[in-house]
Scaffold this motif. Structure first.
Motif, PDB file in Angstrom:
ATOM      1  N   LEU A  56       0.822  -1.212   0.000  1.00  0.00           N
ATOM      2  CA  LEU A  56       0.000   0.000   0.000  1.00  0.00           C
ATOM      3  C   LEU A  56       0.859   1.267   0.000  1.00  0.00           C
ATOM      4  O   LEU A  56       0.546   2.231  -0.708  1.00  0.00           O
ATOM      5  N   LEU A  57       1.936   1.272   0.772  1.00  0.00           N
ATOM      6  CA  LEU A  57       2.852   2.419   0.764  1.00  0.00           C
ATOM      7  C   LEU A  57       3.459   2.594  -0.619  1.00  0.00           C
ATOM      8  O   LEU A  57       3.562   3.714  -1.133  1.00  0.00           O
ATOM      9  N   ASN A  58       3.855   1.503  -1.227  1.00  0.00           N
ATOM     10  CA  ASN A  58       4.448   1.540  -2.562  1.00  0.00           C
ATOM     11  C   ASN A  58       3.455   2.066  -3.596  1.00  0.00           C
ATOM     12  O   ASN A  58       3.843   2.699  -4.571  1.00  0.00           O
ATOM     13  N   ASP A  59       2.171   1.815  -3.354  1.00  0.00           N
ATOM     14  CA  ASP A  59       1.124   2.320  -4.246  1.00  0.00           C
ATOM     15  C   ASP A  59       0.745   3.773  -3.958  1.00  0.00           C
ATOM     16  O   ASP A  59      -0.130   4.331  -4.611  1.00  0.00           O
ATOM     17  N   GLY A  60       1.366   4.373  -2.922  1.00  0.00           N
ATOM     18  CA  GLY A  60       1.129   5.781  -2.630  1.00  0.00           C
ATOM     19  C   GLY A  60       0.048   6.064  -1.605  1.00  0.00           C
ATOM     20  O   GLY A  60      -0.329   7.226  -1.410  1.00  0.00           O
ATOM     21  N   MET A  61      -0.451   5.044  -0.936  1.00  0.00           N
ATOM     22  CA  MET A  61      -1.499   5.262   0.061  1.00  0.00           C
ATOM     23  C   MET A  61      -0.908   5.949   1.293  1.00  0.00           C
ATOM     24  O   MET A  61       0.240   5.701   1.659  1.00  0.00           O
ATOM     25  N   ILE A  62      -1.698   6.807   1.936  1.00  0.00           N
ATOM     26  CA  ILE A  62      -1.220   7.539   3.107  1.00  0.00           C
ATOM     27  C   ILE A  62      -1.427   6.722   4.386  1.00  0.00           C
ATOM     28  O   ILE A  62      -2.250   5.813   4.441  1.00  0.00           O
ATOM     29  N   TYR A  63      -0.634   7.085   5.418  1.00  0.00           N
ATOM     30  CA  TYR A  63      -0.619   6.359   6.687  1.00  0.00           C
ATOM     31  C   TYR A  63      -2.012   6.112   7.262  1.00  0.00           C
ATOM     32  O   TYR A  63      -2.335   4.989   7.628  1.00  0.00           O
ATOM     33  N   ASN A  64      -2.813   7.158   7.363  1.00  0.00           N
ATOM     34  CA  ASN A  64      -4.135   7.013   7.994  1.00  0.00           C
ATOM     35  C   ASN A  64      -5.018   6.013   7.260  1.00  0.00           C
ATOM     36  O   ASN A  64      -5.731   5.229   7.888  1.00  0.00           O
ATOM     37  N   ASP A  65      -4.971   6.041   5.943  1.00  0.00           N
ATOM     38  CA  ASP A  65      -5.766   5.089   5.163  1.00  0.00           C
ATOM     39  C   ASP A  65      -5.250   3.666   5.337  1.00  0.00           C
ATOM     40  O   ASP A  65      -6.028   2.718   5.403  1.00  0.00           O
ATOM     41  N   ILE A  66      -3.932   3.518   5.414  1.00  0.00           N
ATOM     42  CA  ILE A  66      -3.335   2.191   5.629  1.00  0.00           C
ATOM     43  C   ILE A  66      -3.712   1.669   7.002  1.00  0.00           C
ATOM     44  O   ILE A  66      -4.086   0.501   7.156  1.00  0.00           O
ATOM     45  N   LEU A  67      -3.629   2.534   8.006  1.00  0.00           N
ATOM     46  CA  LEU A  67      -3.994   2.149   9.367  1.00  0.00           C
ATOM     47  C   LEU A  67      -5.432   1.651   9.411  1.00  0.00           C
ATOM     48  O   LEU A  67      -5.729   0.602   9.974  1.00  0.00           O
ATOM     49  N   GLU A  68      -6.310   2.402   8.770  1.00  0.00           N
ATOM     50  CA  GLU A  68      -7.729   2.051   8.753  1.00  0.00           C
ATOM     51  C   GLU A  68      -7.978   0.745   7.990  1.00  0.00           C
ATOM     52  O   GLU A  68      -8.748  -0.105   8.416  1.00  0.00           O
ATOM     53  N   ARG A  69      -7.304   0.585   6.877  1.00  0.00           N
ATOM     54  CA  ARG A  69      -7.526  -0.593   6.022  1.00  0.00           C
ATOM     55  C   ARG A  69      -6.917  -1.874   6.596  1.00  0.00           C
ATOM     56  O   ARG A  69      -7.512  -2.949   6.475  1.00  0.00           O
ATOM     57  N   THR A  70      -5.735  -1.766   7.220  1.00  0.00           N
ATOM     58  CA  THR A  70      -5.013  -2.964   7.657  1.00  0.00           C
ATOM     59  C   THR A  70      -5.079  -3.223   9.150  1.00  0.00           C
ATOM     60  O   THR A  70      -4.820  -4.342   9.585  1.00  0.00           O
ATOM     61  N   GLY A  71      -5.326  -2.179   9.930  1.00  0.00           N
ATOM     62  CA  GLY A  71      -5.275  -2.323  11.380  1.00  0.00           C
ATOM     63  C   GLY A  71      -3.862  -2.280  11.920  1.00  0.00           C
ATOM     64  O   GLY A  71      -3.642  -2.463  13.119  1.00  0.00           O
ATOM     65  N   ALA A  72      -2.891  -2.044  11.060  1.00  0.00           N
ATOM     66  CA  ALA A  72      -1.492  -1.955  11.485  1.00  0.00           C
ATOM     67  C   ALA A  72      -1.299  -0.702  12.327  1.00  0.00           C
ATOM     68  O   ALA A  72      -1.937   0.325  12.091  1.00  0.00           O
ATOM     69  N   SER A  73      -0.421  -0.784  13.297  1.00  0.00           N
ATOM     70  CA  SER A  73      -0.121   0.385  14.128  1.00  0.00           C
ATOM     71  C   SER A  73       0.691   1.392  13.323  1.00  0.00           C
ATOM     72  O   SER A  73       1.319   1.050  12.314  1.00  0.00           O
TER      73      SER A  73
END
Length: 104
Positions: A56-73
Motif C-alpha cells: 500500500l505504501l508503494n502504491d502511494g497510500m497515506i498512513y491514515n488510510d493504511i492504518l484504517e484498512r489494515t489495522g497496522a499500528s
C-alpha cells in the motif's frame, strides 16, 4: 535500484540454510505448508500485515488510510516505510516482481 546485500542479522551458516531451504519451495502450497510449520499464526499474520503495508505504501497510500484498512499500528507502518526507503531493497525487489507477474 538494487543494493548490495548487507544483512543486519549477519551471515551465518544457520541463516544460509534457512534461506536456501526457502528457495527450494516450488509451489504456493509448499510455501504455505513450510511457513505454517515454521512460524506461529501470530508471526505469519505479522509478516502478512507488513507485506500488505509495504504494498500500500508503494502504491502511494497515506498512513491514515493504511492504518484504517489494515489495522497496522502507526509504528508498524513507519517501520515498513523506513525499510522501503532505507532498507536492503528486499521489499522493492519483490514488489517489482509481483507487479511484473500481475501484468502478464
Amino acid at each position: 535500484m538494487v543494493r548490495a546485500a548487507k544483512s543486519k542479522i549477519g551471515k551465518k551458516e544457520k541463516n544460509d540454510r534457512l534461506y536456501k531451504a526457502i528457495l527450494t519451495l516450488e509451489t504456493e502450497e509448499e510455501c504455505y505448508n513450510f511457513f505454517q510449520d515454521l512460524c506461529t499464526v501470530s508471526e505469519l499474520r505479522s509478516m502478512e500485515q507488513r507485506y500488505e503495508v509495504a504494498t500500500l505504501l508503494n502504491d502511494g497510500m497515506i498512513y491514515n488510510d493504511i492504518l484504517e484498512r489494515t489495522g497496522a499500528s502507526s509504528a508498524t507502518i513507519s517501520r515498513v516505510n523506513r525499510s522501503l526507503i532505507y532498507g536492503s531493497g528486499g521489499y522493492e525487489s519483490v514488489l517489482e516482481k509481483m507487479k511484473e507477474q500481475e501484468s502478464k
